[in-house]
Design a protein around this motif. Structure first.
Motif, PDB file in Angstrom:
ATOM      1  N   TYR A 261      -9.130 -16.176   5.343  1.00  0.00           N
ATOM      2  CA  TYR A 261      -8.716 -15.045   4.515  1.00  0.00           C
ATOM      3  C   TYR A 261      -9.919 -14.138   4.268  1.00  0.00           C
ATOM      4  N   ALA A 262      -9.737 -12.854   4.538  1.00  0.00           N
ATOM      5  CA  ALA A 262     -10.816 -11.879   4.338  1.00  0.00           C
ATOM      6  C   ALA A 262     -10.587 -11.041   3.091  1.00  0.00           C
ATOM      7  N   LEU A 263      -9.364 -10.521   2.930  1.00  0.00           N
ATOM      8  CA  LEU A 263      -9.049  -9.625   1.802  1.00  0.00           C
ATOM      9  C   LEU A 263      -7.710 -10.010   1.199  1.00  0.00           C
ATOM     10  N   PHE A 264      -7.558  -9.683  -0.084  1.00  0.00           N
ATOM     11  CA  PHE A 264      -6.281  -9.865  -0.768  1.00  0.00           C
ATOM     12  C   PHE A 264      -5.899  -8.545  -1.432  1.00  0.00           C
ATOM     13  N   VAL A 265      -4.651  -8.128  -1.248  1.00  0.00           N
ATOM     14  CA  VAL A 265      -4.155  -6.886  -1.830  1.00  0.00           C
ATOM     15  C   VAL A 265      -3.209  -7.234  -2.977  1.00  0.00           C
ATOM     16  N   GLY A 271       7.673  -6.647  -4.973  1.00  0.00           N
ATOM     17  CA  GLY A 271       8.921  -6.654  -4.216  1.00  0.00           C
ATOM     18  C   GLY A 271       9.031  -5.523  -3.230  1.00  0.00           C
ATOM     19  N   GLU A 272       8.137  -4.505  -3.360  1.00  0.00           N
ATOM     20  CA  GLU A 272       8.200  -3.357  -2.467  1.00  0.00           C
ATOM     21  C   GLU A 272       7.072  -3.459  -1.433  1.00  0.00           C
ATOM     22  N   PRO A 273       7.419  -3.596  -0.130  1.00  0.00           N
ATOM     23  CA  PRO A 273       6.370  -3.694   0.899  1.00  0.00           C
ATOM     24  C   PRO A 273       5.609  -2.386   1.022  1.00  0.00           C
ATOM     25  N   PHE A 274       4.304  -2.491   1.231  1.00  0.00           N
ATOM     26  CA  PHE A 274       3.516  -1.286   1.420  1.00  0.00           C
ATOM     27  C   PHE A 274       3.406  -0.978   2.909  1.00  0.00           C
ATOM     28  N   ASP A 275       3.122   0.275   3.216  1.00  0.00           N
ATOM     29  CA  ASP A 275       3.242   0.772   4.583  1.00  0.00           C
ATOM     30  C   ASP A 275       2.275   0.105   5.551  1.00  0.00           C
ATOM     31  N   GLY A 292     -14.798   0.018  10.582  1.00  0.00           N
ATOM     32  CA  GLY A 292     -14.825   1.428  10.194  1.00  0.00           C
ATOM     33  C   GLY A 292     -13.503   1.964   9.718  1.00  0.00           C
ATOM     34  N   GLN A 293     -12.514   1.127   9.527  1.00  0.00           N
ATOM     35  CA  GLN A 293     -11.178   1.567   9.146  1.00  0.00           C
ATOM     36  C   GLN A 293     -11.144   2.007   7.675  1.00  0.00           C
ATOM     37  N   VAL A 294     -10.452   3.114   7.403  1.00  0.00           N
ATOM     38  CA  VAL A 294     -10.243   3.608   6.038  1.00  0.00           C
ATOM     39  C   VAL A 294      -8.773   3.409   5.698  1.00  0.00           C
ATOM     40  N   VAL A 295      -8.516   2.687   4.636  1.00  0.00           N
ATOM     41  CA  VAL A 295      -7.154   2.331   4.259  1.00  0.00           C
ATOM     42  C   VAL A 295      -6.791   3.041   2.965  1.00  0.00           C
ATOM     43  N   MET A 296      -5.677   3.729   2.989  1.00  0.00           N
ATOM     44  CA  MET A 296      -5.171   4.386   1.786  1.00  0.00           C
ATOM     45  C   MET A 296      -4.214   3.434   1.086  1.00  0.00           C
ATOM     46  N   LEU A 297      -4.471   3.145  -0.164  1.00  0.00           N
ATOM     47  CA  LEU A 297      -3.643   2.224  -0.928  1.00  0.00           C
ATOM     48  C   LEU A 297      -2.623   2.988  -1.764  1.00  0.00           C
ATOM     49  N   GLU A 298      -1.555   2.305  -2.069  1.00  0.00           N
ATOM     50  CA  GLU A 298      -0.541   2.861  -2.945  1.00  0.00           C
ATOM     51  C   GLU A 298      -1.062   2.840  -4.390  1.00  0.00           C
ATOM     52  N   GLY A 300      -1.844   1.850  -7.917  1.00  0.00           N
ATOM     53  CA  GLY A 300      -1.834   0.566  -8.611  1.00  0.00           C
ATOM     54  C   GLY A 300      -2.270  -0.612  -7.749  1.00  0.00           C
ATOM     55  N   GLU A 301      -2.355  -0.428  -6.410  1.00  0.00           N
ATOM     56  CA  GLU A 301      -2.781  -1.526  -5.544  1.00  0.00           C
ATOM     57  C   GLU A 301      -4.304  -1.656  -5.550  1.00  0.00           C
TER      58      GLU A 301
END
Length: 485
Positions: A261-265, A271-275, A292-298, A300-301
């Motif tokens: 395991y590397a990361l936990f979101v 109950g709502e899956p994120f994209d 180098g990846q940039v991740v946009m979170l919803e 509250g995540e």
């Protein structure tokens, strides 16, 4: 109050009061739970021997420390072989005996898997693991083509049942598979015809056969007076080896799982899956992370990194102390058990080797030579003379003289061979030891070495070869006068 104190400090024996005495014999608070058995070792072996041996074999097959310890023990006890040197006075007769013995060693194994020195190594392993091993003399026919019509069949400890106890007609008694006569001499062994754990052998399970004692060599390192059967040298170390192995496996498995395991979101709406998550088919939401990846979170995540707990700074120290206890229990130096040379230097390595080799030498002469080698040599000499492979005039009348033999263990290799060689040369020059003794300590026969040296020098001279430093030339008369003038 006074009676209570007396009960703690002493005891009434034969109408007399003995106060104080040995603390180890008291029943105070610290020793109340220390209830040692008074049963004889034979009783303990009968009850627990099969389980101890089975566990020792399991550890040798599956535990690296146990496997390393047994290989170290066998390698130091036997090495390339504990070899005989006949003490027959006639050089030609001695050479004939040694030559025939060397030819027979290749034929000695009834299974055809190794030679006599390989059987020595297997015997050392078996006695370490099971506490004992058996060899059966198997006479062969002249047409079998052996140098001497004799072979040795190795039988493991499990082939002689510990639960075989019986009173026989005529006064003999069977104890733990060994038959004794009325005055306590071993007269026979009651072996199983097949190994009780070998399901590939189609023989009848539990069927016994009686083998006369003169055809059996029982190799055992007894530790108690009156002991009949062997006990594994692993016995005092089995629990710690097994638990340490489990602890290591648990730590390794914990680290392996944590590394997956590397990361936990975390999300306020699980109950709502994120994209950015993908379903792997099992209902788990996973996300691949690229360099180098940039991740946009919803909204509250949050992302949390995996921070598995380390084993801690005490892990190595704990391992070291536990392995030291195992090393002491097995009688094998820590470095030989663990292959860890980081804590070794010249001084402590040499001290450990000296102590280890004293134990090895005692075991070689008291067990391997006395029980196995001498018995094999005597039976081999008898069979060699009876089969006319050896011709020794007057053998029957001078049998003990003809069979006289010294056994030479393998030489020791030292950490600093140059210093040891110089010290040995100085001892020989000072008359503190002989060349014969020095060569015997190295596992060589002095007469054979001298004969080889003489043959080498004769061959070198005939071919005009010169090796080493040439001897000093004698000075002429003129050179002597010049030196004096």
């Amino acid at each position: 109050m006074l009676g209570s104190v007396r009960r703690r400090l002493g005891a009434w024996i034969g109408g007399s009061w003995f106060g104080g005495g040995f603390e180890a014999g008291q029943g105070n608070r610290r020793l109340k739970s220390f209830q040692a058995t008074r049963a004889h070792l034979n009783t303990l072996i009968a009850a627990a021997g099969p389980d101890i041996t089975a566990r020792a074999r399991y550890l040798v097959r599956n535990n690296g420390y146990a496997a390393n310890a047994i290989e170290s023990w066998a390698g130091n006890v036997v090495g390339a072989g504990i070899k005989p040197s006949s003490l027959i006075g006639d050089p030609k007769q001695k050479a004939a005996v040694q030559k025939l013995w060397l030819a027979w060693t290749d034929d000695s194994d009834a299974e055809g898997l190794t030679d006599f020195y390989g059987q020595q190594r297997r015997a050392a392993r078996e006695v370490f693991i099971a506490g004992e091993v058996f060899f059966r003399f198997r006479p062969r026919r002249p047409e079998d083509g052996l140098a001497v019509p004799l072979q040795l069949q190795m039988l493991p400890s499990e082939m002689l049942p510990l639960n075989r106890n019986e009173d026989l007609p005529g006064g003999n008694v069977i104890r733990q598979g060994i038959e004794f006569d009325a005055i306590g001499r071993r007269v026979a062994y009651w072996f199983l015809r097949r190994h009780p754990g070998d399901l590939t052998d189609p023989g009848m399970a539990g069927e016994l056969t009686r083998v006369p004692a003169e055809d059996i060599i029982h190799v055992i390192d007894p530790v108690d007076a009156g002991q009949l059967r062997g006990v594994s040298r692993f016995a005092p170390a089995i629990v710690k080896l097994f638990l340490l192995d489990q602890y290591d496996d648990a730590e390794l498995d914990r680290k392996k799982v944590a590394a997956m395991y590397a990361l936990f979101v975390t999300t306020p709406s699980p109950g709502e899956p994120f994209d950015i998550a993908e379903d792997n088919g099992s209902g788990d939401r996973l996300m691949d992370v690229q360099p180098g990846q940039v991740v946009m979170l919803e909204p509250g995540e949050q992302i949390q990194t995996s921070a598995p707990a380390d084993v801690g700074g005490s892990y190595e120290a704990f391992q070291y102390r536990t392995l030291l206890q195992i090393s002491a229990a097995l009688g094998v130096p820590y470095a030989y058990l663990s292959n860890d040379m980081l804590k070794a230097n010249y001084s402590n390595s040499r001290l450990a080797l000296l102590e280890f080799r004293r134990r090895i030498e005692a075991w070689q002469h008291a067990v391997m030579v006395h029980q196995l080698c001498r018995a094999v040599w005597q039976r081999w000499m008898d069979m060699a003379v009876m089969s006319s492979a050896l011709v020794i005039p007057g053998y029957e009348k001078s049998r003990a003289i003809a069979q006289a033999c010294s056994w030479l263990p393998p030489k020791w290799d030292w950490v600093d061979p140059m210093k040891d060689a110089r010290a040995e040369i100085e001892q020989i020059d000072a008359g503190l030891k002989s060349r014969t003794q020095a060569l015997a300590e190295r596992g060589f026969d002095a007469e054979q070495v001298d004969a080889e040296i003489a043959a080498d020098k004769a061959r070198e001279k005939s071919l005009g070869l010169v090796f080493g430093s040439p001897p000093p030339m004698p000075a002429t008369q003129g050179e002597n006068q010049a030196a004096l003038g």
